[in-house]
Write an enzyme that holds these catalytic residues in place. Structure first.
Site: not given
Lengths: 609, 356
Positions: A225-226
């Site tokens: 989730d970056a």
């Protein structure tokens, strides 16, 4: 449990029993027809529960109600003729409600209704029809396109993210003094839009931008989730915003005729912060607009009378003692004074409001979210030349990791990417209202538009690695999707501490960002060090770097002693001896001993050796 | 003890080092997977009349050493000669299964004028439990020392009094009287072991002693999930073992959490080392710590401090909590070892010191 014959059906009004009826069905029908003809308020809801043998009439507040088109004898009352008149604006929605074409049902009355999705679904038993299928979802979920293709749990997240998005929350934001406000620099209307979105005129107050997104990894920088964003896009203003923060202070009056005063405090004032802190103030003690300020700078200079009455007169008895009560910029904050306002409260006391503005360029650690519950934190801002690019020269603004999609079942994300791409090449907004079209047809329509302009109909692109210049082995799904910048930003949250302030009572480090505090080394963390057997590390954490104190202990009686600086000797207050030794204990323990002593119990410390 | 070389190596390799914080490690090893325990439990559908407590509530029950578990169960295994015989096992089930008069009575009529209570039996129920009216009547006679007359499926009990209250109280007692089975054994069900194919009886109570007196019961294998019943009948070692067994079963089989046996053994040892079963917590292990400060730091601070003051207690400062409290190095891990100097060596040092 069926109702026995001749058993009475009780009628409840707002939960209170008011009587009984012999024929509940007829009674309920009568009330409903009265409501539909306008003889009874449209806010009355009635329901008959045969199993319970009750009729519930609700007129009170707080019920969630939803509008439905009334269906009678298999035909909806909303006819083509009425639709025409509505389109010609001869009538409005309220007319439909007044004239018994549309009625609102609450949760209880819905139990008596059989609702059809559309005209095709109407049977003999149908009582109502949905106004629009999108009304199955609430307002916030309908802000997103294609919600019917997403997992329901993601909608719950989306609803939260939309509330946190930066945008244009009010067009008079520069006149307002909200304690915190965020304004997006270049807000855009989303390319893939929905009917509720346009009809509520959200596009005029939009809270996001259309990002060119490629679903691709990038040297591991967008794991878990970056997201990776394009530096050139950031420089062009992608996700840029202004953060406003307001400080307010008031000249209070106190009983006894004393009052506060806005001014630069004199050096004699109690709690004077030093000449430098007040250097940016003008003569009246208030900061000037467009002045750059940093943490520790005073914004509003103010003096106040002392907290306790006895102190109000100084030692000489003539000079009045005062206390510095200025407002300073909080730790970690910086910016430019945007606006200063002088005003008065209803009690005729002076009020000063100062608003600080600072530009927030997206940086590593800032949070972004799409309209499908897909949030991400910026992990890398990479130069445009290092980003992947298409043969035609399109460089994505943002790279999302492909692992974000399959387990979360956010297929709406992919659909929106495709629709956004189709809309941007054809130059039109594309409708993505929930249930308004079949998913297959939507992808086909978008595919046709893309093919028309020479793009792949599935939205895939041949990308080249910006660093090596080599073509990637696989085609990557690339599109255009609406992104929100959320107001959680590192610059507002980061904090460090090596040494710092301690609490007065326990001599332990303070807690919390506002007090320059440390992070709590709690009980579970303590247990970890115990489990590991790291006894000296534990002692360092809990004593040396916390509340270590030196205490004199009487070797003879075990009481805590003191050092007499006049006689230059350590003394024991209990046995009057001077045979004392210096030991290290935690201040919290000393405090415990003191508190025990205050209860007339004398704890003594026996020392070895 | 003789040991092969390899075994000895293995034995030494798995030994815990001096100063290892075994208690903390055990607590963490049980506590961390405990956070993943789910409240939702899976039940087997079918005839099983009793549903045993499981999951977190069961763990809490065990660790708190509850005198009466919510769902006590007794597993009665049978002697070798009958364990594979379904009829005999069913017979044993019926002998154990506790039946109350209320279960077999259709209705009970009191006659205050005659001073009698008439019980009308439910034929189906009586037959299902292999009973006869006469048997029931004799049971009542024995238990209440009253005269009864039996007439078909009607038992008339002569109370010998016309006192209204006495008759009524006798009726209530009659309802609760056990007419068949072992008192306190609860409802019994027959079950078959999937592996060995043998039959055994599961009953919803923890009255071990009367069941063990029955003929055909394998006394060496009878088991109860009631730790206190095991303690009462077989002693503290058995209680320790069943505590481990129950903990392991709840964690591993029901929740799919595997914890090294050693941690559970340590927990059970700590709970039973005094020869009794003690709970973990205020009323058990933690409440009996040696240190005043350690007890005060846990719960009921004021009570412990006041008592310590009243009795002039001295804290030996041997534990972890109290040493952290005052800020001393804890006597565990790297803090468990001290430096000592031999007396002879000290003597050698003396002349050097005097030179300085």
């Amino acid at each position: 449990m069926a109702k026995k014959p001749n058993q009475k059906t009780y009628v409840y009004l707002n939960g209170r029993i008011i009587g009984h009826v012999a024929d509940p069905t007829a009674f309920v029908n009568e009330v409903r027809s009265a409501r539909r003809t306008g003889n009874l308020s449209g806010e009355v809801n009635i329901s008959y529960m045969p199993k319970l043998g009750t009729v519930n009439i609700n007129t009170d507040r707080g019920r969630i109600r939803k509008p439905y088109i009334i269906v009678e004898n298999g035909k909806p009352k909303f006819t083509a003729d009425i639709k025409d008149r509505l389109d010609r604006k001869e009538i409005d929605f309220n007319y439909l409600v007044r004239s018994g074409i549309i009625e609102y049902l609450d949760a209880e009355e819905e139990e008596n209704a059989l609702v059809a999705f559309n005209e095709a679904g109407i049977t003999e038993k149908t009582t109502h029809m949905d106004v629009d299928l999108a009304s199955i979802f609430g307002f916030t979920v309908n802000m997103a396109p294609y919600p019917e293709h997403n997992n329901l749990a993601r909608h719950a997240m989306l609803a939260n993210f939309i509330k946190q998005a930066e945008g244009m929350y009010a067009t008079n934001f520069n006149l307002r003094f909200d304690s915190r406000a965020y304004i997006l620099y270049y807000p855009q209307a989303p390319i893939s839009t929905t009917t509720p979105y346009t009809s509520t005129r959200m596009a005029q107050h939009s809270a996001g931008q259309n990002f060119v997104v490629a679903i691709s990894t990038y040297y591991g920088y967008n794991m878990a989730d970056a997201v990776v964003i394009n530096k050139a896009a950031v420089d062009r203003g992608l996700g840029r915003s202004t953060f406003y923060k307001s400080y307010t202070d008031e000249e209070r009056r106190y009983p006894g005729g004393q009052r506060d005063m806005f001014r630069i405090p004199p050096p004699t004032a109690e709690g004077y912060l030093g000449e430098h802190a007040y250097s940016k103030l003008s003569e009246d003690g208030i900061i000037e607009p467009e002045m750059p300020v940093e943490e520790g700078d005073v914004l509003i200079g103010k003096v106040a009378p002392p907290r306790f009455l006895e102190e109000s007169l100084g030692a000489s008895g003539l000079e009045e003692k005062i206390r510095d009560d200025s407002s300073t910029l909080k730790t970690g904050e910086r910016g430019i004074v945007d606006s200063v306002v002088f005003t008065e409260s209803p009690g005729a006391t002076k009020i000063v409001k100062v608003r600080i503005r600072s530009q927030r360029v997206p940086e590593v650690g800032d949070k972004f979210a799409s309209r499908h519950g897909q949030k991400g934190v910026v992990a890398l801002i990479t130069p445009q030349e290092d980003m992947p690019f298409t043969p035609s020269g399109i460089v994505p603004d943002l790279l999302i990791n492909p692992h974000s999609i399959p387990t979360r079942l956010t297929f709406g994300y992919l659909l929106e990417m495709l629709a956004g791409k189709a809309g941007s090449v054809t130059g039109q907004f594309i409708d993505g209202t929930a249930f308004s079209e079949d998913g297959t047809k939507r992808t086909e329509d978008c595919g046709k538009m893309l093919e028309q302009y020479g793009f792949d109909k599935y939205g895939e692109e041949e990308l080249y690695d910006g660093i090596t210049g080599k073509r990637f082995g696989a085609k990557l799904f690339t599109g255009c999707i609406y992104y929100h910048r959320l107001y959680h930003m590192v610059s507002n949250k980061m904090q460090v501490r090596s040494r710092g302030t301690v609490q007065i009572l326990t001599h332990q480090p303070t807690e919390g960002k506002a007090r320059q505090g440390g992070l709590r080394f709690g009980e579970m963390e303590r247990d970890v060090l115990i489990g590991y057997g790291a006894s000296l590390l534990l002692k360092e954490r809990l004593l040396d770097q916390s509340d270590k104190t030196d205490v004199l202990i009487c070797k003879d009686c075990g009481a805590i002693g003191y050092y007499d600086y006049i006689k230059k000797v350590a003394l024991c207050p209990i046995c009057r001896g001077s045979n004392l030794v210096d030991i290290e204990i935690s201040y919290a323990f000393k405090l415990l001993l003191d508190e025990i002593k205050s209860m007339h119990i004398l704890p003594t410390i026996k020392l070895k050796d | 003890m003789f040991m092969a070389k390899e075994d000895k190596k293995q034995d030494q390799a798995t030994q815990v080092a001096i100063g290892e914080a075994v208690g903390t490690v055990a607590a963490q090893s049980i506590g961390e997977p405990g956070t993943q325990m789910i409240l939702r439990t899976f039940h087997y559908a079918g005839i099983e009349s009793t549903i045993a407590t499981s999951g977190l509530p069961r763990i809490v029950e065990l660790v708190d050493a509850k005198k009466k578990p919510t769902t006590p169960l007794t597993y009665t295994y049978l002697n070798d000669n009958i364990k594979n015989n379904f009829e005999k096992a069913t017979d044993m089930t019926k002998r154990i299964n506790e039946v109350y008069l209320a279960d077999v009575a259709k209705r009970v009529v009191e006659s205050f004028s005659k001073g009698t209570i008439t019980i009308v039996l439910n034929r189906q129920e009586v037959e299902a439990n292999d009973l006869t009216a006469k048997q029931i009547a004799s049971k009542i006679e024995k238990a209440f020392n009253l005269d009864t007359t039996v007439e078909d499926r009607r038992i008339t009990v002569n109370v010998h009094t016309k006192d209204l209250r006495k008759i009524r109280s006798t009726t209530t007692k009659l309802y609760e009287s056990v007419v068949s089975g072992v008192e306190g054994a609860g409802k019994a069900v027959i079950r078959q072991d999937k592996k060995t194919q043998e039959f055994y009886v599961v009953s919803a109570g923890s009255a071990l002693e009367p069941i063990m007196e029955l003929e055909g019961v394998d006394k060496s294998r009878i088991y109860s999930n009631d730790i206190f019943a095991m303690y009462r009948v077989f002693g503290v070692e058995a209680a320790r073992n069943s505590l481990i067994k129950e903990l392991k079963q709840t964690l591993q089989e029901e929740q799919g959490i595997s914890i090294s046996d050693r941690h559970l053994m340590l927990l059970a040892d700590a709970m039973t080392m005094s020869g009794m079963i003690k709970s973990v917590g205020r009323h058990g292990l933690s409440g009996e710590k040696n240190s005043v400060f350690a007890r005060a730091a846990y719960e009921e601070t004021v009570k412990h401090l006041i008592n310590a003051a009243a009795f002039g207690e001295t804290d030996p400062m041997k534990g972890v909590t109290e040493n952290i409290l005052v800020g001393k190095q804890i006597p565990l891990g790297t803090g468990a070892v001290r430096l000592t100097v031999k007396k002879e060596d000290l003597a050698k040092l003396k002349p050097k010191k005097s030179k300085d």
